[in-house]
Every structure is written in structure tokens, then in C-alpha cells.
Enzyme design. Structure first.
Site, PDB file in Angstrom:
ATOM      1  N   MET A 167     -12.002  -8.257   3.065  1.00 66.78           N
ATOM      2  CA  MET A 167     -13.088  -7.155   3.372  1.00 66.78           C
ATOM      3  C   MET A 167     -13.978  -7.085   2.817  1.00 66.78           C
ATOM      4  SD  MET A 167     -10.360  -3.566   2.121  1.00 66.78           S
ATOM      5  CE  MET A 167      -9.019  -3.523   2.816  1.00 66.78           C
ATOM      6  N   HIS A 202     -12.645  -9.416  -0.967  1.00 73.56           N
ATOM      7  CA  HIS A 202     -10.585  -9.779  -1.959  1.00 73.56           C
ATOM      8  C   HIS A 202     -11.234 -10.647  -2.987  1.00 73.56           C
ATOM      9  CE1 HIS A 202      -8.657  -7.244   0.267  1.00 73.56           C
ATOM     10  NE2 HIS A 202      -8.715  -6.497  -0.225  1.00 73.56           N
ATOM     11  N   HIS A 238     -16.937  -4.055  -2.157  1.00 72.29           N
ATOM     12  CA  HIS A 238     -15.724  -4.255  -2.296  1.00 72.29           C
ATOM     13  C   HIS A 238     -15.219  -5.747  -1.480  1.00 72.29           C
ATOM     14  CE1 HIS A 238     -11.133  -3.799  -2.623  1.00 72.29           C
ATOM     15  NE2 HIS A 238     -10.687  -3.678  -1.402  1.00 72.29           N
ATOM     16  N   HIS A 287      -3.186   0.091  -3.758  1.00 73.05           N
ATOM     17  CA  HIS A 287      -2.802  -0.659  -3.301  1.00 73.05           C
ATOM     18  C   HIS A 287      -2.269  -1.483  -4.362  1.00 73.05           C
ATOM     19  CE1 HIS A 287      -4.729  -4.997  -1.804  1.00 73.05           C
ATOM     20  NE2 HIS A 287      -3.680  -5.222  -2.327  1.00 73.05           N
ATOM     21  N   HIS A 324      -4.872  -2.378  -8.070  1.00 67.76           N
ATOM     22  CA  HIS A 324      -5.173  -3.139  -7.592  1.00 67.76           C
ATOM     23  C   HIS A 324      -6.443  -2.791  -7.702  1.00 67.76           C
ATOM     24  CE1 HIS A 324      -8.792  -5.520  -4.929  1.00 67.76           C
ATOM     25  NE2 HIS A 324      -8.494  -5.538  -6.051  1.00 67.76           N
ATOM     26  N   HIS A 325      -6.574  -1.183  -6.207  1.00 62.46           N
ATOM     27  CA  HIS A 325      -6.901  -0.636  -6.266  1.00 62.46           C
ATOM     28  C   HIS A 325      -7.006   0.468  -5.931  1.00 62.46           C
ATOM     29  CE1 HIS A 325      -7.639  -1.554  -2.538  1.00 62.46           C
ATOM     30  NE2 HIS A 325      -7.745  -0.083  -1.738  1.00 62.46           N
ATOM     31  N   TYR A 371       0.775  -1.348   0.336  1.00 67.05           N
ATOM     32  CA  TYR A 371      -0.179  -0.140   0.263  1.00 67.05           C
ATOM     33  C   TYR A 371       1.302   1.534   0.479  1.00 67.05           C
ATOM     34  CZ  TYR A 371      -4.347  -2.171   0.861  1.00 67.05           C
ATOM     35  OH  TYR A 371      -5.369  -3.318   1.296  1.00 67.05           O
TER      36      TYR A 371
END
Ligand code: NAG
Ligand code: NAG
Ligand code: NAG
Ligand code: NAG
Ligand code: NAG
Ligand code: NAG
Ligand code: NAG
Ligand code: NAG
Length: 573
Positions: free
Chosen positions: A452, A379, A377, A296, A230-231, A200
Site C-alpha cells: 500500500m 506494508h 501507511h 485487518h 494489525h490495523h 479483513y
């Protein structure tokens, strides 16, 4: 029968303001370049119905259709108008370039038909999936819409009064190009991506200086390494964050307290454009605020030596829109104390948001919040996400249902009908995980192999509360990590659900309020989606079912929440 029906429609069509607005339809497009043909629509995925209003500048007949190729042939068509002998309306299908045939099964319900100042408007509803072979199969893909109209009510050849436009009805996004639209890239600058699975990176800085408030109306991802990013989340910081930062996230630095989601993008998503009445405020009173971009990087093979300059491109305008938008983060606090056992085919977690805590933080009245879009969201183990809206302990609606959650395809989507969160409503986010392929337990946390359970709700008007989530009080739960068989997994899941929930709400100042005896209300089953011949009749909310009220300790306390939250997050990294 017919005169009564006509009378009914007439009553619906003309007299009062409320009948003119049969349902609030959030989306609109002109189907022609001269802006004579206006389509409005909205849908409810859970109820499985879609409503259209077609409005055309004519006093003659009007027609609207869904077509496989943009032509009449093979199209599903409705026609109607207000004639000298009353209202007429028919569900038809076309087999050639002549008057389309009436369907044996009439799957469209007329809700209103008006002719006002030379403009004919008809509002009608159907099931998203009808059972009639003669109806078009509506999916979340672009669909060629066709229209035609006459100068009189005699349904004869439309000549050039026809046209077509392609629109994605179920995944609609407006496309507005503003002449004065400028943009700003909020990116990282050639940062090295470490050779580890999860990284991160956080960049904290100011937006361009804007002395008056502007509205962001479009958010585009700027992606340097498609295989690694990824985000990305852009958060506003509280005012006591005053210094820029460029480094790892969640290291215990004050920038970790920047938690007001301003813009979001996740893998699989594209650009997101806000509806015409809404914009995300920047500048003005907030021109000194810093923002934190969190990227991320998901690097499963731990490749080394890569650099990245990704970020978000924000288009903004000084022409303020009607509403300022806020994002409310709801779901489960991603704290490592919450674990999901291995070997579960369908493990449910719950995050609750008790909006009655908002007024305590805001110390004043809380407006109705209109939710128009959201990003869900989880994972890798996430399979289903549902969010329910509860009023006085009873579920009144679903905010979202994603039964086929796809980790590689996460987008901010406009909801088909604007959902209203009233003061004191509860929001429950439920995630379902499959951990049959895991060797050990999975924790709630930040890594891709952690889990998450979040729903980011985009709403207006903006209020200063930005996060409202929870986690169960784990301190009484035994055998947290390894329940081995299905019965024990079920018992553990029930314990998590019925234990007191620690609910945390946080505002722009980074002040939090914590409530330690929240409860998880019962969410209804999602109605089964199958084709339906006729649109549903009005359904009433069922009772919330059995409720578990567990009083543990006092009602709550202020201040310490932010610290608790950060402690939980740090422990999760
Ligand atoms: C769907 O149907 C329900 C029940 O008839 C109605 O209340 C709701 O307004 C409809 N929604 C849309 C978008 O058509
Ligand atoms: C914004 O305000 C600052 C301080 O008041 C001033 O120096 C600056 O020129 C202003 N910028 C613009 C674009 O108006
Ligand atoms: C800016 O702040 C001032 C003083 O705090 C306040 O009166 C004003 O309403 C604010 N303006 C906006 C657009 O929020
Ligand atoms: C769970 O995942 C496994 C493997 O990943 C798959 O074989 C199984 O069908 C899934 N079960 C359910 C109920 O989704
Ligand atoms: C279920 O849990 C109990 C106590 O937590 C434990 O004694 C028992 O061995 C577990 N059963 C299995 C099959 O794991
Ligand atoms: C920043 O301000 C918030 C309240 O506005 C306070 O709770 C927090 O402790 C402050 N942080 C620091 C490091 O001063
Ligand atoms: C969790 O439950 C324990 C035992 O009932 C209690 O002592 C503790 O205060 C609770 N934690 C919170 C944050 O409420
Ligand atoms: C929400 O908070 C209110 C007031 O504190 C409380 O009465 C209610 O039970 C809470 N609801 C849930 C679902 O926790």
C-alpha cells in the site's frame, strides 16, 4: 550594532498583529500548575528547525531550558527579558547551580520579545540538531523542560520561581481529561479469526444515538489479540447503506462503499488525542449514519481457533470544539493492477491528489484545509514515505517525510507546523520499496504481503470529500510483472510515473469524480539532515522541475468512479 539590533527586535515585538504571530505554533503546555508559565512550540522536521514561545507572568528576566535530568546542571538554557536599557537574550548552558554560562556559539535566534500587561514573552528558534556541544540534543523522546524567572531584570537566584515538566516536543500529544467525557466502544464481538495469513473483518453498525452533534476528541485502541490485530479503520457510510453487517470485507456488498475514514489505528500506535481546537463530528445530522469498522488481522503462521473482540474506543463530548475534523485519504489506489517488480532496492510509486477536483464534487467553494496530523501507511516492503504539497505545479512544502518507515510502528502523529492545503493544490505521495527479498512481483492490495502507499491526512474544517488518490493507466505498459534487471526496473518505474494517472476523488455520498490525465509532478530531494549551527534562512521553493504532460482521452467524468474503485478493490482481494 547593538542599538540597531535592539531597534529591530523592538519593531518586531510591538507594532502589528502579524509580527506578534511570528509563526503559527500548534502546541502548547503550561509548565507549572498555577498556569503562569506557558510554552508554545512548533517545528519543521524537513527544514530542521524548532520555534518556542515562552510566556511568563513577570516583568523580570525569564529562563527556559532543556535538561537531561530536570535540574539545572547540564541543561541548555536561554534567558532573556525586557529591561530598562532594552531587550536582552542569551543562549547559555549550566554547569552548576549558579548563573549559567553564555555559550560561545549562540544557536538560538530571538524572533520577538515583548512585555505586555506584566507578562514577558520571548519567541526564539533553533536548529533541531545544532552542532554545539553545549546545546541539548532534541529527539522524539520525552524531554525534561525547565523554567525559572525573576521579579526584576537583575539575573540573580530565582528562589522558588522555578519548575520542570516532561514533554515530548517532537511527538507531542495533548492530554485532556474532560469531566463530561464519555466513551463508546466500537468493537467486533467474539468473532472467529480464520486460520489464514490475512483476514479483513468488517462490522457495520450505528454509533450511539446523539440528537445533536458531538465531537470525538480521543481515540483509543481496544485490542484483544495484540499478536494478530494489525490495523483498524472506522469509516462512515453513505446514506444508502442502511443495514448492519458483520462479516468479511470487500465481498461485493454495499458496505464496501463505506470509505470515509473517521478514525484510524495501526500496529505500534497508542491512543490519539486531537488538539484542543478540533474534534471529529458524530451524531446530530449524522445520527442515522452507519459506520464500518474494518479490522485487518495479520496471522502469518495461520493459527486456528482464535477469537477476537477488538475495536476502537471513542471519547466524545457535547462541548463542541472550534473545528470539525475530516480525514482525507491520499496515495495510491490499492488495486491489484499496479505491480512492483522483485529485486528492486528502491522502487518508487506515486499517488497524486488533484484538489481542483474537489470543487467539481462540492459544486461550491472549497476552504483552505489545515492539516494537523497524519498516519502514513505501507506494508512490509515500504522503506520511505514522502508527501509533497504543490501549488501551480511547484512544490511549496513537504506534508510528511518518513525516511525510516517501520511497519511495526505506525502512529497518527501531529505535524510540527500546521500545513495549509489551498484550493487547486496537488498532493503527491511517494513510497519507496525494497523488494530484494521477494521471489515474485508484489501487487498493490490489501494483504500484508501486498503493498500500500497511503497518507491519511487529518485536517479542518471538514469538507464532504474523503478520498483523493490515483493509479497510473497501466494499459500501455508492457512487461508489467517481471522486469528482471535494474535497467528494466528503472524503465518500468519511469513508465508508471510518466503515464497518465487516473485520479479518483470520492465524497460522503459515495459519488466520485475521475480525471484520467493526471500527472506526477517532480518532488524535491529531502534536505539532508545534519547538525546546523544556526537556524536556516528563509528558503524559497525551487521550480517543480521538468513536467510531463500527457493528454490521453477526455478530461473526466462523474459517477462511474465509485464503481471503478470497487471493481479495483474487489479484484485486489
Ligand atoms: C523554519 O525555518 C523556516 C525558514 O527560516 C521558516 O520559514 C519556518 O517558519 C520555520 N519553522 C518553524 C516551525 O520554526
Ligand atoms: C432524540 O430524538 C428522538 C426523535 O426525535 C427522540 O425520540 C429521543 O428522545 C431524542 N433523544 C434524546 C436523548 O434527546
Ligand atoms: C443539519 O441539516 C439541516 C438541514 O439539512 C441544515 O440546515 C443544518 O445546517 C444541518 N446542521 C448541521 C450541524 O450540519
Ligand atoms: C533491501 O533489503 C535487503 C534485505 O531485506 C537488505 O539486505 C538491503 O540492504 C536493502 N537495501 C536497501 C537499499 O535498503
Ligand atoms: C528487459 O525488457 C525487455 C523488453 O521488455 C526484454 O526483451 C529484455 O529481455 C529485458 N531484459 C532483461 C535483462 O530482463
Ligand atoms: C448509493 O448512492 C450512491 C450515490 O449517492 C450511488 O452512486 C450508488 O449507486 C448507491 N448504491 C446503491 C447500491 O444504491
Ligand atoms: C488508458 O489508456 C488507454 C490507451 O491509451 C485508453 O484507451 C484508456 O481509455 C485509458 N484508461 C482510462 C481509464 O483512462
Ligand atoms: C489538476 O487538474 C487541473 C484541472 O483539471 C489540471 O489543469 C492540472 O494539470 C492537474 N494537475 C495534475 C498534477 O495532474
Amino acid at each position: 550594532m547593538w542599538p540597531q539590533l535592539a531597534l529591530f527586535y523592538l519593531l518586531m515585538a510591538w507594532p502589528t498583529e502579524s509580527s506578534a504571530q511570528v509563526v503559527d505554533l500548534p502546541f502548547m503546555e503550561y509548565l507549572d500548575s498555577s498556569r503562569l508559565v506557558l510554552l508554545r512550540w512548533g517545528f519543521d522536521e524537513v527544514q530542521g528547525n524548532i520555534t518556542f514561545t515562552v510566556s511568563i507572568q513577570t516583568t523580570g528576566w525569564i529562563g527556559f531550558g532543556l535538561s537531561p535530568n530536570g535540574n539545572m546542571i547540564g541543561a541548555d538554557i536561554v534567558t532573556g527579558g525586557v529591561g530598562t536599557s532594552g531587550i536582552y537574550f542569551k543562549d547559555r548552558h549550566s554547569t552548576g547551580n549558579f548563573l549559567p554560562m553564555e555559550d560561545r556559539e549562540q544557536s538560538y535566534d530571538l524572533l520577538s520579545m515583548t512585555e505586555v500587561e506584566g507578562r514577558t514573552s520571548m519567541t526564539f528558534r533553533r536548529a533541531i540538531q545544532t552542532c554545539d556541544e553545549d546545546d541539548f540534543h532534541i529527539t522524539a523522546k520525552p524531554i525534561k523542560l525547565i523554567y525559572a524567572y525573576g521579579e526584576t531584570d537583575e539575573m540573580k537566584y530565582h528562589s522558588t520561581r522555578r519548575g520542570t515538566k516532561e514533554v515530548n516536543l517532537l511527538k507531542y500529544m495533548p492530554r485532556v481529561t474532560l469531566p463530561d467525557g464519555v466513551y463508546f466502544d466500537f468493537t467486533v464481538d467474539n468473532i472467529p479469526i480464520p486460520a489464514r495469513k490475512t483476514h479483513y473483518h468488517c462490522r457495520v453498525k450505528k454509533m450511539p444515538r446523539l440528537n445533536v452533534t458531538h465531537h470525538v476528541y480521543r481515540i483509543e485502541p481496544v485490542i484483544d489479540n495484540l499478536d494478530l490485530v494489525h490495523h483498524m479503520l472506522l469509516y462512515g457510510c453513505p446514506r444508502n447503506v442502511t443495514d448492519d453487517y458483520d462479516g468479511n470485507c470487500y465481498t461485493g456488498n454495499i458496505v464496501d462503499s463505506c470509505f470515509k475514514v473517521t478514525a484510524a489505528w495501526a500496529v505500534g500506535g497508542g491512543a490519539f488525542e486531537l488538539p484542543e481546537e478540533a474534534g471529529i463530528p458524530i451524531g446530530g445530522n449524522n445520527s442515522n449514519i452507519l459506520y464500518r469498522l474494518e479490522i485487518h488481522y495479520n496471522n502469518p503462521t495461520s493459527v486456528a481457533g482464535r477469537q477476537d473482540s477488538s475495536g476502537l474506543r471513542l471519547y466524545y463530548t457535547s462541548k463542541l470544539r472550534k473545528h470539525s475534523v475530516g480525514t482525507l485519504t491520499t496515495g495510491v489506489v490499492p488495486a491489484g493492477v499496479y505491480t512492483i517488480p522483485r529485486g528492486a532496492t528502491q522502487f518508487h510509486t506515486y499517488g497524486t491528489c488533484n484538489t481542483s477536483l474537489f470543487s467539481e464534487l462540492m459544486q461550491g467553494p472549497v476552504p483552505d484545509l489545515q492539516v494537523f496530523a497524519m498516519l502514513l501507511h505501507t506494508h512490509l516492503a515500504g522503506r520511505t514515505i514522502r508527501a509533497g504539497l504543490f501549488r501551480d505545479g511547484k512544490q511549496v512544502d513537504f506534508l510528511a517525510v518518513d525516511k525510516n518507515y517501520d511497519f511495526e510502528m505506525q502512529e497518527t502523529v501531529n505535524v510540527g507546523n500546521i500545513k495549509t492545503i489551498k484550493p487547486n493544490d496537488d498532493i503527491l505521495v511517494e513510497c519507496t520499496y525494497n523488494t530484494t527479498n521477494r521471489n515474485g512481483y508484489t501487487t498493490m492490495g490489501l494483504s500484508t504481503t501486498d503493498e500500500m502507499c497511503l497518507a491519511f491526512l487529518l485536517y479542518y474544517p471538514e469538507i464532504p470529500v474523503h478520498t483523493c488518490w490515483s493509479l497510473p493507466n497501466m494499459s500501455n505498459i508492457e512487461n508489467v510483472n517481471q522486469p528482471a534487471d535494474q535497467q528494466n526496473i528503472t524503465n518500468y518505474e519511469n513508465e508508471l510515473r510518466t503515464n497518465p494517472q487516473i485520479q479518483i476523488v470520492t465524497d460522503d455520498r459515495s459519488l466520485s469524480f475521475v480525471h484520467v490525465d493526471g500527472m506526477v509532478l517532480n518532488m524535491k530531494d529531502t534536505p539532508a539532515v545534519s547538525c546546523r549551527s544556526n537556524p536556516p534562512t528563509v528558503t524559497t521553493a525551487s521550480s517543480g522541475g521538468s513536467r510531463h504532460r500527457l493528454d490521453v482521452g477526455g478530461g473526466g467524468g462523474g459517477g462511474g468512479g465509485a464503481l471503478l474503485l470497487l471493481l479495483l478493490l474487489w479484484s485486489a482481494v
